[in-house]
Structure formats: C-alpha cells, structure tokens
Motif scaffolding. Structure first.
Motif, PDB file in Angstrom:
ATOM      1  N   HIS A   1     -10.209  99.097   2.527  1.00  0.00           N
ATOM      2  CA  HIS A   1      -9.312 100.495   2.321  1.00  0.00           C
ATOM      3  C   HIS A   1      -9.512 101.422   3.056  1.00  0.00           C
ATOM      4  N   PHE A   2      -8.132 102.145   3.213  1.00  0.00           N
ATOM      5  CA  PHE A   2      -7.627 102.536   4.371  1.00  0.00           C
ATOM      6  C   PHE A   2      -6.915 104.310   3.585  1.00  0.00           C
TER       7      PHE A   2
ATOM      8  N   ILE B   1      -4.842  99.483   0.316  1.00  0.00           N
ATOM      9  CA  ILE B   1      -5.978  98.708   0.007  1.00  0.00           C
ATOM     10  C   ILE B   1      -5.754  97.022   0.236  1.00  0.00           C
ATOM     11  N   ILE B   2      -6.621  96.431   0.159  1.00  0.00           N
ATOM     12  CA  ILE B   2      -6.341  94.789   0.886  1.00  0.00           C
ATOM     13  C   ILE B   2      -7.201  94.406   0.573  1.00  0.00           C
TER      14      ILE B   2
ATOM     15  N   SER C   1      -4.521  83.823  -5.431  1.00  0.00           N
ATOM     16  CA  SER C   1      -5.818  82.789  -6.495  1.00  0.00           C
ATOM     17  C   SER C   1      -5.159  84.002  -7.674  1.00  0.00           C
ATOM     18  N   LYS C   2      -6.080  84.051  -8.503  1.00  0.00           N
ATOM     19  CA  LYS C   2      -6.229  84.485  -9.622  1.00  0.00           C
ATOM     20  C   LYS C   2      -6.187  85.888  -9.899  1.00  0.00           C
ATOM     21  N   GLU C   3      -7.229  86.501  -9.272  1.00  0.00           N
ATOM     22  CA  GLU C   3      -7.944  88.139  -8.903  1.00  0.00           C
ATOM     23  C   GLU C   3      -6.833  88.877  -7.831  1.00  0.00           C
ATOM     24  N   VAL C   4      -5.929  87.521  -6.550  1.00  0.00           N
ATOM     25  CA  VAL C   4      -6.240  88.325  -5.970  1.00  0.00           C
ATOM     26  C   VAL C   4      -4.478  87.906  -5.367  1.00  0.00           C
ATOM     27  N   PRO C   5      -3.701  88.781  -4.873  1.00  0.00           N
ATOM     28  CA  PRO C   5      -2.515  88.123  -4.380  1.00  0.00           C
ATOM     29  C   PRO C   5      -2.835  87.554  -3.436  1.00  0.00           C
ATOM     30  N   ALA C   6      -1.330  87.055  -2.764  1.00  0.00           N
ATOM     31  CA  ALA C   6      -1.502  86.571  -1.219  1.00  0.00           C
ATOM     32  C   ALA C   6      -0.322  87.432  -0.580  1.00  0.00           C
ATOM     33  N   SER C   7      -1.255  87.801   0.855  1.00  0.00           N
ATOM     34  CA  SER C   7      -1.030  88.706   2.011  1.00  0.00           C
ATOM     35  C   SER C   7      -1.493  88.733   2.826  1.00  0.00           C
TER      36      SER C   7
END
Length: 388
Positions: free
Chosen positions: A226-227, A243-244, A268-274
């Motif tokens: 979190h920032f 939020i990352i 992934s299913k829960e988290v986008p690529a970054s």
C-alpha cells in the motif's frame, strides 16, 4: 521458513494463529441401544495441549455430540498439525464407579493371556501411547481413546467441513457409535495479515498504470503493498494512493540502477500482471524491503488465500451441523454426502453412497431401515462384509 537475516524483520513473519471451532461428532445409534457415555476431547498442536469439558449423558437421544467451545493456537509454524483425540467412558449401570480398571485391562483379565496380549498390542500402538490421556480415570470413570483426527493447513476452510477419524481398537465397546467422521472449522490468521511486515518510505513507478510516486509512505501487509499520502499512514483506508497486489507468482528482479529493483507479478485469476519499479533511500533499505517482499511472497505461497485477507478465527454463531450429519429436514444421512468406494462381499456389488445394490433393492422390505439408525441391512452390517 525464511529467516530475518538480522535486518529487523519479524522472525515470526511466516507463522500464523490457528482457530478450531464448530466441532461436532455425528453418532450412529442402533434402535435398541441403551448405553450411556461421557466424553471429552484433547486437542493438541506442537505448542499447546487443551482438554475440553466433559460432556455427560451421551445416549441415543443425541444425534451429535457438539463441543460448544472454540480453541486458538498462537504462533504456529507452516507445518503445523492439530490432533483431535476423542475419549469416552461408559457411565450407565454404575460403571463410572467400577474399580475394575480400563477396557484394556478388563479384557486382558477376562480372556486368555495370549489373546489378551494381542488386544493390548492393538490398543497400545505407538501412536496411542503418545496420546496425553490414554486409559485415564476421571471421577471414577475409565476413559479410553476412541478415535483421532489430524488436521493441517490443507484442511483449513472458511466453513465447517467433514474430516476422517482414525478409529482405535474396540472403539465401539468403549464409546458411543461414531460414524467415523468429525465436523469442525479450522481457520488461519497469518501474522503478515494481522500486522504489517514492514512500513517505510519508497518511491515507485507502476509501468502498467503509468503512476509515479516519490518518497511516499508504504506498508506491506496482507499480500498488498500500500502507498499512502505522506503523514497519513494511520488513516490508510482514506488516503490510499496506490495498491500493488502480490501473489505467489510475484518475484523481485535486480536492475542496474542503484537502490532499485523491479517487482514483477504474472497474471493470475486473483491478481493482474504488473511491473513496478521500487526505489529505496539507502542500500540498507534496499535489502530490508527486498527481504520483506520475499517474505510476503513466501507467505502467500504457504498460507494461500488466508495470507491476503483477514479471516475470523472463531465464529460467533454456530451453524447447525445436522445439515451435514443426519440432515433432519431431508431424512438423508452423512454417508450420502461422502464418496465410499469398494465392494460388498455379501453380494459382490459396488457400493454406492455407502450402500450396496442388494440392500438398496431390498431396503423397503427390510426391518432395518436407514432412518432407524442402520446404513445397511443387519446381514451386511459387519465390517467383514466390506472390501475397500
């Protein structure tokens, strides 16, 4: 577990609190059963042993033995196990005042020495000898170990679920008839969810979102970096600027730039690529933040979904366990919800929902119907008729 490397990180970052609640034992009484029992459980982990209160007057009027208490085990490692040991004593006909010894010793005295030794060897297996209360006398009643269940991280769930019991020898003689299963809820609270792994000040460049922040307050907790607006970290819910999310597929990639590393996360299913560049203010901060993020990634890989959200260890209101045991409303039973494979040796047919085809065909004319407490006809009731 990843060590703290002397960088000021908590040595228990990859540990968790474990909660056990909603415990119930479905019973399978026969129609003419007259015995009465008292029961209690011993629940133990690698760090703690707890006894439940004794539940008295367990008879055929009880379809389930419900343990109303909940239990918490603090600071458990990732390879934790919670053992649930079930003890019972027969208490009707004044047996609670019987001074004749335990079931094991009474059987040994009443039958031949050779067979008695065999009985003792079956009951006194190495696993049973490790149990904290095998063959205990409490208030005149002789309690014997009936069964044991061992739960681990793979058994953790937000709701109560069914788990197998390992039955001890002569469990049917020294306690109420168990179905062979226990229902309970095992929940986990990783320390990295309850409190931040690390807080500090970072500069960040988020490639996908085109966001750049300099010297921004940051907090690593519950699977997210979190920032916040400078000076408002205590009010994170109102002042979050970025939020990352991390996953078990996140990784840290070194860069040529000083005090800078790339935090890359595959989709992934829960988290986008970054792809996020993290810049620290000193070489020491670089090592501390790199290590902290590695610990967070490791936690997600170990604790799974429990590492990214706060789950209640103990439920305030217990749901009716009968829905999964005897299903009072529908008239079904526990074994209709469980897959049991094997053949019936009495008629050589495959078992379906715990019943053989012969019994299903003749059940309507049998005097032993499932609603009376039998899962199978009396001539099929012996365990010797089944070949798993």
């Amino acid at each position: 577990m990843l060590p703290g490397d002397g960088l000021g990180l908590s040595p228990t970052s990859s540990r968790a609190n474990v909660g056990l609640s909603q415990i119930s034992l479905p019973l399978a009484w026969k129609p003419k059963e007259t015995r009465t029992f008292s029961m209690f459980l011993v629940i133990q982990s690698k760090t703690r042993v707890i006894d439940t209160k004794i539940i008295s007057h367990v008879d055929k009027n009880m379809t389930d033995v419900i343990i109303p208490d909940s239990f918490v085990f603090d600071n458990e490692p990732e390879d934790f196990n919670v053992d649930i040991l079930i003890y019972a004593a027969r208490t009707d006909y004044g047996l609670e005042n019987n001074t004749g010894g335990s079931l094991k010793s009474r059987i040994t005295r009443s039958i031949g020495r050779k067979f008695g030794s065999s009985v003792k060897s079956q009951v006194s297996t190495p696993e049973m000898l490790k149990s904290p209360r095998l063959d205990q006398t409490i208030s005149g009643a002789h309690y014997n170990l009936l069964a044991k269940a061992t739960l681990s991280i793979a058994d953790a769930c937000e709701e109560a679920t069914i788990h197998n019991l390992r039955m001890s020898a002569f469990a049917d003689l020294s306690g109420p008839p168990l179905y062979g299963h226990i229902i309970c809820r095992l929940a986990i609270q990783p320390h990295s969810v309850l409190r931040p792994i690390l807080e500090g000040v970072l500069s960040v460049q988020h490639v996908e979102e085109g966001v750049e922040l300099e010297n921004t307050a940051a907090r690593l907790q519950a699977g997210n970096l979190h920032f916040y607006s400078i000076g408002d970290i205590a009010n994170s819910s109102k002042n979050t600027v970025l939020i990352i999310p991390l996953s078990s597929r996140s990784r840290i990639v070194p860069t040529p730039s000083a005090r800078t590393f790339l935090l890359r996360t595959d989709e992934s299913k829960e988290v986008p690529a970054s792809s996020v560049y993290i810049v620290t203010n000193s070489d020491r901060d670089y090592e501390i933040w790199r290590r902290a993020i590695e610990i967070q990634i490791y936690d997600i890989g170990i604790w799974g979904r429990f590492a990214t959200k706060i789950s209640s260890l103990l439920t305030q209101k217990r749901e009716d366990p009968i829905r999964e045991t005897l299903s009072r409303g529908t008239g079904s039973n526990l074994y209709e919800t469980i897959s049991i494979k094997g053949k019936c040796l009495a008629c050589s047919t495959e078992l379906v929902s715990g019943l053989c085809a012969w019994w299903k065909k003749s059940a309507s004319g049998s005097s032993h119907h499932p609603t009376q407490g039998y899962l199978i006809d009396q001539r099929h009731a012996s365990s010797g008729y089944f070949n798993g």
